[in-house]
Scaffold this motif. Structure first.
Motif, PDB file in Angstrom:
ATOM      1  N   VAL A   1    -107.110  26.691 -48.678  1.00 17.38           N
ATOM      2  CA  VAL A   1    -106.621  28.122 -48.759  1.00 17.38           C
ATOM      3  C   VAL A   1    -106.701  29.110 -47.484  1.00 17.38           C
ATOM      4  CG1 VAL A   1    -106.050  30.615 -50.198  1.00 17.38           C
ATOM      5  CG2 VAL A   1    -106.424  28.636 -51.175  1.00 17.38           C
ATOM      6  N   GLY A   2    -105.808  29.625 -46.147  1.00 20.23           N
ATOM      7  CA  GLY A   2    -105.406  30.677 -45.910  1.00 20.23           C
ATOM      8  C   GLY A   2    -104.978  31.867 -45.654  1.00 20.23           C
ATOM      9  N   ARG A   3    -103.650  31.600 -45.766  1.00 17.99           N
ATOM     10  CA  ARG A   3    -103.002  33.639 -45.701  1.00 17.99           C
ATOM     11  C   ARG A   3    -103.324  34.439 -47.094  1.00 17.99           C
ATOM     12  NH1 ARG A   3     -97.817  31.841 -46.618  1.00 17.99           N
ATOM     13  NH2 ARG A   3     -98.449  29.828 -47.150  1.00 17.99           N
TER      14      ARG A   3
ATOM     15  N   VAL B   1    -108.726  28.131 -45.350  1.00 14.17           N
ATOM     16  CA  VAL B   1    -108.482  27.258 -44.032  1.00 14.17           C
ATOM     17  C   VAL B   1    -108.674  28.675 -42.834  1.00 14.17           C
ATOM     18  CG1 VAL B   1    -106.431  26.143 -42.845  1.00 14.17           C
ATOM     19  CG2 VAL B   1    -107.753  25.255 -45.131  1.00 14.17           C
TER      20      VAL B   1
ATOM     21  N   LYS C   1    -107.370  27.675 -39.501  1.00 12.14           N
ATOM     22  CA  LYS C   1    -106.451  27.709 -38.023  1.00 12.14           C
ATOM     23  C   LYS C   1    -105.752  28.671 -37.336  1.00 12.14           C
ATOM     24  CE  LYS C   1    -102.559  26.159 -40.737  1.00 12.14           C
ATOM     25  NZ  LYS C   1    -102.394  25.207 -42.100  1.00 12.14           N
TER      26      LYS C   1
ATOM     27  N   MET D   1    -102.052  25.591 -52.304  1.00  7.92           N
ATOM     28  CA  MET D   1    -102.580  26.250 -50.320  1.00  7.92           C
ATOM     29  C   MET D   1    -101.995  27.816 -51.182  1.00  7.92           C
ATOM     30  SD  MET D   1    -100.852  23.499 -48.257  1.00  7.92           S
ATOM     31  CE  MET D   1    -100.307  24.443 -47.204  1.00  7.92           C
ATOM     32  N   THR D   2    -101.810  28.790 -50.534  1.00  8.43           N
ATOM     33  CA  THR D   2    -101.697  29.887 -50.621  1.00  8.43           C
ATOM     34  C   THR D   2    -100.355  30.141 -51.543  1.00  8.43           C
ATOM     35  OG1 THR D   2    -102.746  30.546 -48.780  1.00  8.43           O
ATOM     36  CG2 THR D   2    -100.778  32.496 -49.821  1.00  8.43           C
TER      37      THR D   2
ATOM     38  N   ASN E   1    -107.556  22.935 -39.116  1.00  5.27           N
ATOM     39  CA  ASN E   1    -106.644  21.387 -39.165  1.00  5.27           C
ATOM     40  C   ASN E   1    -106.128  20.643 -37.872  1.00  5.27           C
ATOM     41  OD1 ASN E   1    -104.970  23.856 -37.500  1.00  5.27           O
ATOM     42  ND2 ASN E   1    -103.151  23.017 -38.059  1.00  5.27           N
TER      43      ASN E   1
ATOM     44  N   MET F   1    -105.729  13.872 -51.100  1.00  2.64           N
ATOM     45  CA  MET F   1    -105.146  15.342 -50.411  1.00  2.64           C
ATOM     46  C   MET F   1    -103.559  14.666 -50.404  1.00  2.64           C
ATOM     47  SD  MET F   1    -103.659  16.668 -47.899  1.00  2.64           S
ATOM     48  CE  MET F   1    -104.234  17.503 -46.604  1.00  2.64           C
TER      49      MET F   1
ATOM     50  N   ARG G   1    -100.869  33.987 -40.160  1.00  2.00           N
ATOM     51  CA  ARG G   1    -101.763  33.413 -39.165  1.00  2.00           C
ATOM     52  C   ARG G   1    -100.732  34.162 -37.403  1.00  2.00           C
ATOM     53  NH1 ARG G   1    -102.078  29.798 -42.493  1.00  2.00           N
ATOM     54  NH2 ARG G   1    -100.343  28.642 -42.532  1.00  2.00           N
TER      55      ARG G   1
ATOM     56  N   VAL H   1    -100.132  17.830 -49.240  1.00  2.00           N
ATOM     57  CA  VAL H   1     -99.671  19.044 -49.075  1.00  2.00           C
ATOM     58  C   VAL H   1     -97.731  18.884 -49.674  1.00  2.00           C
ATOM     59  CG1 VAL H   1     -98.399  20.388 -47.451  1.00  2.00           C
ATOM     60  CG2 VAL H   1    -101.073  19.279 -46.807  1.00  2.00           C
TER      61      VAL H   1
HETATM   62  C1  LIG Z   1    -102.892  25.954 -43.137  1.00  2.00           C
HETATM   63  C2  LIG Z   1    -103.075  24.739 -44.278  1.00  2.00           C
HETATM   64  C3  LIG Z   1    -103.634  25.444 -45.705  1.00  2.00           C
HETATM   65  C4  LIG Z   1    -103.499  26.547 -45.527  1.00  2.00           C
HETATM   66  O1  LIG Z   1    -102.128  26.690 -45.909  1.00  2.00           O
HETATM   67  P1  LIG Z   1    -102.123  28.340 -46.567  1.00  2.00           P
HETATM   68  O2  LIG Z   1    -100.434  28.581 -47.042  1.00  2.00           O
HETATM   69  O3  LIG Z   1    -101.994  29.173 -45.691  1.00  2.00           O
HETATM   70  O4  LIG Z   1    -102.978  28.660 -47.757  1.00  2.00           O
HETATM   71  C5  LIG Z   1    -103.557  23.915 -46.059  1.00  2.00           C
HETATM   72  N1  LIG Z   1    -103.513  22.786 -46.286  1.00  2.00           N
HETATM   73  C6  LIG Z   1    -103.533  22.405 -44.366  1.00  2.00           C
HETATM   74  C7  LIG Z   1    -102.988  20.923 -45.014  1.00  2.00           C
HETATM   75  C8  LIG Z   1    -103.216  23.107 -43.888  1.00  2.00           C
HETATM   76  O5  LIG Z   1    -102.391  22.810 -42.071  1.00  2.00           O
END
Ligand SMILES: *Cc1c(COP(=O)(O)O)cnc(C)c1O
Length: 238
Positions: free
Chosen positions: A227-229, A40, A42, A210-211, A63, A168, A235, A170
């Motif tokens: 996975v972002g961070r 991810v 963003k 996610m992370t 996102n 999906m 960020r 969160v």
């Molecule tokens: C930002 C985001 C992620 C990634 O989040 P991290 O905690 O940085 O891994 C995953 N899913 C959604 C919907 C997000 O907005």
């Protein structure tokens, strides 16, 4: 300040995330190859995505439609690049989204599904979608309540141009990821129920983790982890 997205750091982060994915899969008796990493990006600059592309990544999650569109334009020279939308989609951006994303993880209303169906049909395109479920019922989050999904799915499943690839979620943000294991387990059970009731769609994906919680999500059946961070570092904003 350390630049977490310096290419060597990025390569090391990515390798570490892949090892953790594989280890979680093995713990659960699963083949790691059945889990798709959706990095991810963003808030990350174009240069970071180019560096990730150079490391072999071809799918990126964003996102926001406008941000993804700007990045897709700036990176249009990169072949075989694919974008997934992981954040809330407003109906007035459905047309742009259909043109931009291979998979929309965040279908959270029948009205949005209708708009996507309309634009996908116009574009003669089969759009892959996931339905977002607000498993824990948090007021701050988008997504169908599980009971609501049971009534929405037959309507969405009948729309032309859309393929329901799965669900999906969160999970709530908590210090210990074990706390959200039941959330992932419930998403999987809901997917199994919905799939039984609507076998004309594939339902093969669970986009969860996610992370902070992707290993627990994999143990509970995730097929896509966003996975972002852990890959790109903290960020800058948003
Ligand atoms: C930002 C985001 C992620 C990634 O989040 P991290 O905690 O940085 O891994 C995953 N899913 C959604 C919907 C997000 O907005």
């Amino acid at each position: 300040m350390i630049d977490h997205t310096e290419p060597s750091t990025l390569a090391a982060n990515l390798a570490r995330v892949r090892e953790r994915i594989a280890a979680a899969a093995v713990r659960a008796g699963r083949d790691p190859a059945t889990i798709t990493l959706v990095p991810v990006t963003k808030t990350m600059p174009d240069a970071t995505i180019r560096a990730a592309y150079d490391l072999g990544l071809r799918v990126f999650g964003e996102n926001r439609v406008q941000e993804a569109k700007a990045k897709a334009t700036a990176l249009a020279d990169l072949p075989d690049l694919h974008w997934h939308l992981v954040g809330h989609l407003q109906r007035n951006k459905a047309k742009t989204a259909v043109g931009l994303f291979d998979v929309i993880h965040s279908v959270d209303s029948v009205r949005l599904a209708r708009a996507l169906s309309h634009h996908a049909t116009d574009a003669d395109h089969a759009l892959s979608v996931l339905l977002e479920i607000n498993v824990a019922g948090e007021t701050s989050k988008f997504g169908f309540a599980p009971a609501e999904a049971l009534t929405a799915v037959p309507m969405i499943a009948s729309l032309p141009g859309l393929t329901i690839e799965g669900l999906m979620t969160v999970a709530p943000f908590v210090p210990d990821p074990e706390t959200v294991r039941p959330v992932f387990r419930q998403l999987r059970a809901l997917r199994d129920d919905l799939a039984r009731g609507c076998p004309t769609h594939p339902w093969q994906h669970l986009s969860m983790g996610m992370t902070d919680d992707f290993e627990v999500a994999i143990e509970e059946g995730a097929t896509m982890v966003r996975v972002g961070r852990a890959i790109f570092g903290a960020r800058r904003n948003g």
